[in-house]
Design a protein around this motif. Structure first.
Motif, short mmCIF file in Angstrom:
data_model
loop_
_atom_site.label_atom_id
_atom_site.label_comp_id
_atom_site.label_asym_id
_atom_site.label_seq_id
_atom_site.Cartn_x
_atom_site.Cartn_y
_atom_site.Cartn_z
N LYS A 251 47.42 26.51 35.52
CA LYS A 251 47.08 27.87 35.10
C LYS A 251 47.64 28.90 36.09
CE LYS A 251 42.81 26.76 32.63
NZ LYS A 251 41.34 26.95 32.61
N PRO A 252 48.15 30.07 35.60
CA PRO A 252 48.61 31.13 36.51
C PRO A 252 47.43 31.76 37.24
CG PRO A 252 48.64 31.90 34.25
CD PRO A 252 48.33 30.43 34.18
N ASP A 253 47.77 32.37 38.40
CA ASP A 253 46.73 33.00 39.21
C ASP A 253 46.19 34.23 38.48
OD1 ASP A 253 45.05 33.73 41.14
OD2 ASP A 253 46.55 34.31 42.63
N GLN A 254 44.92 34.25 38.23
CA GLN A 254 44.30 35.31 37.45
C GLN A 254 43.78 36.47 38.30
OE1 GLN A 254 44.34 35.41 34.20
NE2 GLN A 254 45.38 33.43 34.06
#
Length: 280
Positions: A251-254
């Protein structure tokens, strides 16, 4: 509890199917098997307690003093179900050990081992006894696993280390030895397992082991089926957990970067520094 040395042990047997013959609510030979197994410490109560097939009165004060003998006898008391249900099997295999055919025995003998289910003995020859198990399972997954297990069980008999084991066969259709048995008794969704017991398999102390293994064969298969099912469920859960972990790592950094206003800083210069900057 009036006498701590007296214990009443009542036994309820599985409901016998139509092809199984009980004498006085017990398989034939059961009374003789109980007397031979327990001797003077057991008294058979007649009639048994309501709702039971058999009630035994145990006199624990007559247990042997030797610790090993006492333990062996207590284990045999705990195995009373096998002693009773395996009595006809023991009678037939004793005659096989002496290479004779048990008298007054039909073409095949049905022995109950589960409610409304039985397995069959064919004791028509003095040199061998054929034992046939119709394998039934309620769950469809258990049926598939049991079929695969029984096929591998049959193949393992061909290894060199098991050359003295009883010959084992598995088939989808009933063997010819059971010709004449009703269709209901031969309904099996996991096939039929056939063992051929020879005199060398029941000589001496081997008799007790053979009777135990045959009496508990369906439970043995069911145990391995449930273990296989549990092992596969555990592997699937571990696989799902590893996939979820991989997805979480991808998952991309949120987290949003915080924007702060730009500020300027000034450095106070002295007179000397100002002159140097102006001349440059």
């Amino acid at each position: 509890m009036k006498n701590p040395h007296i214990l009443l042990l009542s036994l309820s047997l599985p409901t016998p199917p139509l092809e199984t013959v009980f004498v006085g609510g017990l398989p034939f030979g059961a009374i003789e098997a109980i007397k031979a197994a327990y001797g003077v410490i057991v008294q058979i109560l007649d009639p048994p307690r309501d709702g039971f097939n058999l009630t035994l009165k145990l006199n624990l004060s007559k247990l042997p003093q030797d610790e090993d003998q006492r333990h062996t006898l207590l284990v045999k008391i705990a195995s009373v179900r096998e002693v009773v249900l395996g009595a006809p099997l023991r009678v037939i295999l004793k005659h096989l050990a002496s290479r004779t055919v048990a008298p007054d025995i039909d073409q095949f003998v049905a022995l109950v081992h589960r409610p409304n289910e039985s397995f069959f003995l064919v004791p028509q020859q003095a040199e061998k006894v054929t034992v046939v198990f119709p394998m039934r399972f309620k769950d469809s997954i258990d049926t598939v696993l049991a079929t695969s297990f029984l096929q591998e069980f049959m193949e393992s008999r061909r290894t060199a280390g098991l050359s003295n084991a009883p010959p084992c066969l598995w088939s989808q259709t009933p063997p010819l030895e059971l010709k004449g048995v009703t269709d209901d008794a031969l309904s099996a969704n996991a096939g039929f397992v056939t063992f051929v017991i020879l005199p060398r398999h029941v000589e001496g102390r081997k008799l007790d082991r053979t009777v135990w293994n045959l009496s508990t064969f369906h439970a043995y298969v069911n145990y391995h089926v449930k273990c296989s099912e549990g092992f596969m469920h555990s592997r699937m859960r571990r696989r799902v957990e590893s996939l979820i972990q991989a997805l979480n790592c991808a998952k991309p950094d949120q987290e949003k970067t915080k924007k702060t206003p730009q500020t300027r800083s000034f450095k106070r210069l002295n007179l000397k520094d100002s002159r140097t900057n102006s001349s440059s």
